[in-house]
Motif scaffolding. Structure first.
Motif, short mmCIF file in Angstrom:
data_model
loop_
_atom_site.label_atom_id
_atom_site.label_comp_id
_atom_site.label_asym_id
_atom_site.label_seq_id
_atom_site.Cartn_x
_atom_site.Cartn_y
_atom_site.Cartn_z
N LEU A 99 37.61 -78.85 -37.71
CA LEU A 99 36.50 -78.12 -37.85
C LEU A 99 35.59 -78.24 -36.81
N ARG A 100 35.05 -77.08 -36.29
CA ARG A 100 33.79 -77.12 -35.38
C ARG A 100 32.74 -75.99 -35.85
N PRO A 101 31.52 -76.26 -35.66
CA PRO A 101 30.46 -75.52 -35.81
C PRO A 101 30.73 -74.21 -34.77
N VAL A 102 30.62 -73.08 -35.21
CA VAL A 102 30.84 -71.93 -34.53
C VAL A 102 30.04 -72.02 -33.29
N ALA A 103 30.65 -71.89 -32.09
CA ALA A 103 29.59 -71.95 -30.49
C ALA A 103 28.79 -71.02 -30.63
N PRO A 133 41.89 -77.40 -33.21
CA PRO A 133 43.12 -78.25 -33.20
C PRO A 133 43.25 -79.47 -32.53
N SER A 134 42.27 -79.61 -31.73
CA SER A 134 42.08 -81.01 -30.70
C SER A 134 42.66 -82.05 -31.36
N ASP A 135 41.96 -82.44 -32.68
CA ASP A 135 42.45 -83.62 -33.16
C ASP A 135 44.05 -83.75 -33.39
N GLU A 136 44.63 -82.70 -33.93
CA GLU A 136 45.91 -82.56 -33.96
C GLU A 136 46.77 -82.80 -32.78
N VAL A 162 29.09 -83.57 -40.13
CA VAL A 162 29.94 -82.39 -39.23
C VAL A 162 30.69 -82.96 -38.19
N ARG A 163 30.26 -83.97 -37.68
CA ARG A 163 31.08 -84.62 -36.55
C ARG A 163 32.38 -85.27 -37.03
N GLU A 164 32.35 -85.71 -38.30
CA GLU A 164 33.41 -86.46 -38.87
C GLU A 164 34.48 -85.43 -39.61
N LEU A 186 24.60 -79.36 -43.83
CA LEU A 186 25.12 -80.61 -43.72
C LEU A 186 24.57 -81.46 -42.53
N ALA A 187 24.58 -82.90 -42.92
CA ALA A 187 24.04 -83.60 -41.91
C ALA A 187 24.84 -83.82 -40.59
#
Length: 404
Positions: free
Chosen positions: A65-69, A105-108, A59-61, A54-55
């Motif tokens: 969900l976050r890409p695996v670190a 869960p940072s956004d929540e 991904v940032r939007e 994905l672009a």
């Protein structure tokens, strides 16, 4: 502690308890919401392609969900929320990875923190408004009590004309009505006592005058006749020397009786005041007091004293007599001054001594001081009794607007 402080402290405890309980329920509900949200997001992650497909902007939007670190770095719960709050909500949550995505869960947590801050601010504002309303209500509620306290102090000082105004609250009005009724009853009782006291003083003075006249006109004449008869026996040639000696002793005894008799008559009723006036009566009173007390009195009496009625003269004479007697009995003074003068149409009387003084004369229950106050009231004057321990006593009587 004042009533306002007690109520404020109680309300603060209640507010803190409500806030603590509410915060606990809020965090419990928030954790449940985060867990439900993460379950839904996990299903979304399974349906999405890997992040590398994905672009980067897309991904940032994607929320939660976050890409695996890379290198297994730990995912941050939130950058804008206090760490303790983030740990409280999601610190022990399991954050699995799937298809290259990891739950975040940072956004929540950010949204819950913003809601928590808004709710806390609203709670704080409401608490401040409640305290402000409480302060206003307490002041309004205590104002009648403050007025009642001031009125009771006035009653204690003898100002029985004090009354309370009606109030908007019925409960306060009941208290106001009872207080005003009590003050009115006390005022009527005081007026009755004053009238009785004034009448008693007048009756006492009339009885003294009557007894003095009866003693002077009857008994005094008999003693004078006995003395004259005894002196006549001294020249009777039919009496021997022993009989003449007894006649002489009888005459001397009669003279002694007459001397004490005159003092008694002066105490009962100052006849000199009827004969020579108030000024002469005051001078005679002072001279006799000096002889009996063996104290010097600096007397100053104006020549042009106002013309007073016989009753007023008697009250003023008894007032001075009681003041001087109090000095000789209680003051332990070495210097005394008595001044009777006119000032701007008023008659001013001042009696001072350098005795031991008394701390509080206002509440004195002595009969002498009470009779002085009552005679001052009968003279329509004002009496002040000023004294401090070790500084002597000053008695001031002012009779305003005395007509000549």
């Amino acid at each position: 502690m004042t009533a306002y402080r007690k109520i404020s402290l109680l309300m603060l405890v209640v507010f803190l308890l409500v806030y603590s309980v509410g915060g606990w329920f809020y965090t419990v509900q928030a954790r449940a919401d985060i867990e439900r949200e993460l379950v839904s997001v996990m299903e979304l992650a399974n349906s999405l392609p890997a992040p590398a497909q994905l672009a980067p902007e897309l991904v940032r939007e994607i929320r939660h969900l976050r890409p695996v670190a890379v290198g297994g770095q730990e995912v941050k719960l939130s950058d804008d929320v206090p760490a303790w709050f983030a740990r409280l909500l999601a610190g022990d949550l399991h954050l699995p990875t799937t298809n290259g995505w990891q739950l975040a869960p940072s956004d929540e947590v950010d949204e819950i923190w913003e809601s928590f801050v808004l709710i806390s601010g609203a709670f704080l504002l409401g608490m401040l408004l409640c305290f402000a309303a409480l302060g206003w209500a307490v002041r309004q509620g205590l104002r009648p009590l403050a007025e009642l306290g001031q009125a009771m102090v006035a009653i204690e000082k003898g100002q029985l004309t004090s009354r309370l105004k009606r109030h908007e609250l019925q409960e306060v009005n009941d208290l106001v009505s009872r207080f005003n009724s009590m003050a009115e009853a006390l005022e009527q009782e005081q007026n009755t006592v004053r009238e009785l006291m004034a009448e008693l003083l007048q009756v006492q003075d009339r009885e003294r005058e009557h007894i003095a006249r009866v003693l002077h006109d009857d008994l005094g004449q008999y003693v004078t006749g006995i003395r004259a008869q005894a002196r006549a026996w001294l020249y009777d040639p039919d009496l021997n020397s022993e009989q003449k000696k007894q006649a002489s002793e009888l005459a001397q005894h009669c003279e002694t009786v007459q001397k004490h008799f005159r003092h008694l008559l002066q105490d009962l009723h100052p006849l000199v005041m009827e004969q020579l006036g108030l000024g002469a009566a005051i001078r005679h009173l002072t001279e006799r007091w000096q002889q009996l007390s063996r104290l010097n009195c600096d007397l100053k009496v104006d020549d042009g004293l106002p013309a007073l009625t016989g009753e007023q003269q008697t009250h003023l004479y008894r007032f001075l007599q009681e003041a001087l007697n109090n000095i000789s009995r209680h003051a332990k003074a070495t210097r005394v001054s008595l001044t009777v003068s006119r000032s701007n149409g008023a008659l001013e009387v001042e009696v001072c001594d350098n005795g031991q003084g008394v701390g509080d004369h206002a509440g004195s229950k002595g009969l002498g001081v009470r009779s002085m106050r009552e005679r001052a009231r009968c003279l329509r004057g004002q009496m002040k009794l000023l004294s401090q321990p070790g500084e002597g006593t000053r008695v001031l009587l002012v009779m305003p607007e005395v007509n000549v």
